[in-house]
Design a protein around this motif. Structure first.
Motif, PDB file in Angstrom:
ATOM      1  N   VAL A  77       0.827  -1.207   0.000  1.00 41.02           N
ATOM      2  CA  VAL A  77       0.000   0.000   0.000  1.00 41.02           C
ATOM      3  C   VAL A  77       0.862   1.259   0.000  1.00 41.02           C
ATOM      4  CG1 VAL A  77      -1.739   1.297   1.278  1.00 41.02           C
ATOM      5  CG2 VAL A  77      -1.940  -1.194   1.105  1.00 41.02           C
ATOM      6  N   ASP A  78       1.931   1.254   0.792  1.00 42.02           N
ATOM      7  CA  ASP A  78       2.814   2.429   0.850  1.00 42.02           C
ATOM      8  C   ASP A  78       3.388   2.772  -0.525  1.00 42.02           C
ATOM      9  OD1 ASP A  78       2.340   2.602   3.513  1.00 42.02           O
ATOM     10  OD2 ASP A  78       4.321   1.909   4.162  1.00 42.02           O
ATOM     11  N   GLU A  79       3.578   1.748  -1.328  1.00 42.24           N
ATOM     12  CA  GLU A  79       4.142   1.948  -2.663  1.00 42.24           C
ATOM     13  C   GLU A  79       3.301   2.910  -3.496  1.00 42.24           C
ATOM     14  OE1 GLU A  79       4.682  -0.854  -6.560  1.00 42.24           O
ATOM     15  OE2 GLU A  79       5.279  -1.730  -4.650  1.00 42.24           O
ATOM     16  N   VAL A  80       1.982   2.915  -3.275  1.00 37.11           N
ATOM     17  CA  VAL A  80       1.108   3.787  -4.064  1.00 37.11           C
ATOM     18  C   VAL A  80       0.603   4.985  -3.262  1.00 37.11           C
ATOM     19  CG1 VAL A  80       0.358   1.994  -5.678  1.00 37.11           C
ATOM     20  CG2 VAL A  80      -0.866   2.285  -3.505  1.00 37.11           C
ATOM     21  N   LYS A 135      -1.893   2.516  11.739  1.00 33.91           N
ATOM     22  CA  LYS A 135      -0.789   3.026  10.928  1.00 33.91           C
ATOM     23  C   LYS A 135      -1.237   3.314   9.499  1.00 33.91           C
ATOM     24  CE  LYS A 135       2.992   0.834  13.478  1.00 33.91           C
ATOM     25  NZ  LYS A 135       4.130  -0.121  13.395  1.00 33.91           N
ATOM     26  N   PHE A 136      -2.099   2.445   8.969  1.00 38.30           N
ATOM     27  CA  PHE A 136      -2.559   2.640   7.600  1.00 38.30           C
ATOM     28  C   PHE A 136      -3.416   3.897   7.489  1.00 38.30           C
ATOM     29  CE2 PHE A 136      -5.945   1.963   4.443  1.00 38.30           C
ATOM     30  CZ  PHE A 136      -5.160   2.010   3.299  1.00 38.30           C
ATOM     31  N   ARG A 137      -4.296   4.114   8.453  1.00 37.89           N
ATOM     32  CA  ARG A 137      -5.141   5.309   8.430  1.00 37.89           C
ATOM     33  C   ARG A 137      -4.299   6.581   8.492  1.00 37.89           C
ATOM     34  NH1 ARG A 137     -10.783   4.394   9.885  1.00 37.89           N
ATOM     35  NH2 ARG A 137     -11.139   2.151  10.033  1.00 37.89           N
ATOM     36  N   ALA A 138      -3.236   6.548   9.280  1.00 36.91           N
ATOM     37  CA  ALA A 138      -2.354   7.715   9.362  1.00 36.91           C
ATOM     38  C   ALA A 138      -1.707   7.988   8.012  1.00 36.91           C
ATOM     39  CB  ALA A 138      -1.282   7.482  10.428  1.00 36.91           C
TER      40      ALA A 138
END
Length: 207
Positions: A77-80, A135-138
């Motif tokens: 997810v961080d990649e995009v 962490k994902f929401r942040a």
């Protein structure tokens, strides 16, 4: 001396990874409550002291399993998202990647485990949320903040993440998984239905 230390650390990391793999199968197969440190040690076939040397409790071991699964999810997810400035195409790519990650078998198994046993063992709910969704929401909020105020970014994060998690829950009750075209149609509909706030003026945007 350095070579010996390096080899020792490598062997330690390999053993830790082996323990996490065995624990993952046990948690996913038996559930959190029915999994014991003794059973995992027996399956590993070594000394119980070896297991305890790596993990001080079942909760500690479960945290390692969650971290292992969340790391792969986060990387994808961080990649995009990381370093991206908000745009509708960028949001669409991120949402599709997020759905793809949510619907992977490992993600589904972890989700079902937390939902089914989180009421009896609230510590795994908290552990999972802090290591994954929080962490994902942040990360998503930071993405929205490149074009919207912090308050609006938090609202948009709540709306988009909740919609996709709800979609995953709906999908898991269906006899057949949605196709890529189905997922694209959902994401396009979701983006189209959001009441988008006014973007910040360009001079207020981060450099």
């Amino acid at each position: 001396m350095t070579a010996c230390t390096g080899k020792r650390e490598l062997n330690k990391a390999k053993k830790r990874a082996e323990i996490v793999e065995v624990a993952t199968r046990s948690f996913f197969g038996r559930g959190y409550g029915a999994t014991s440190m003794s059973a995992i040690a027996d399956e590993l076939g070594g000394s119980k002291a070896t297991l305890w040397a790596h993990f001080s409790s079942k909760e500690d071991l479960f945290a390692a399993v969650v971290d292992n699964k969340v790391e792969t999810f986060s990387q994808d997810v961080d990649e995009v998202l990381t370093g991206q400035v908000f745009s509708f195409p960028a949001l669409r790519r991120a949402c599709l990647r997020f759905l793809d990650c949510l619907l992977r078998e490992n993600s589904v198994q972890l989700f079902r485990l937390v939902v089914s046993e989180g009421e009896r063992f609230p510590e795994i709910n908290e552990m999972f949320y802090e290591r994954g969704p929080f962490k994902f929401r942040a990360c998503v909020t930071s993405f929205f903040e490149t074009r919207f105020s912090h308050e609006e970014a938090e609202r948009l994060t709540l709306m988009t993440v909740s919609a996709m998690i709800g979609y995953r829950s709906d999908v898991l009750m269906r006899p057949e998984r949605p196709t890529l075209r189905d997922r694209e149609a959902f994401v396009d509909m979701m983006i189209g239905l959001i009441d988008w706030p006014r973007a910040l003026p360009s001079e207020a945007l981060p450099a």
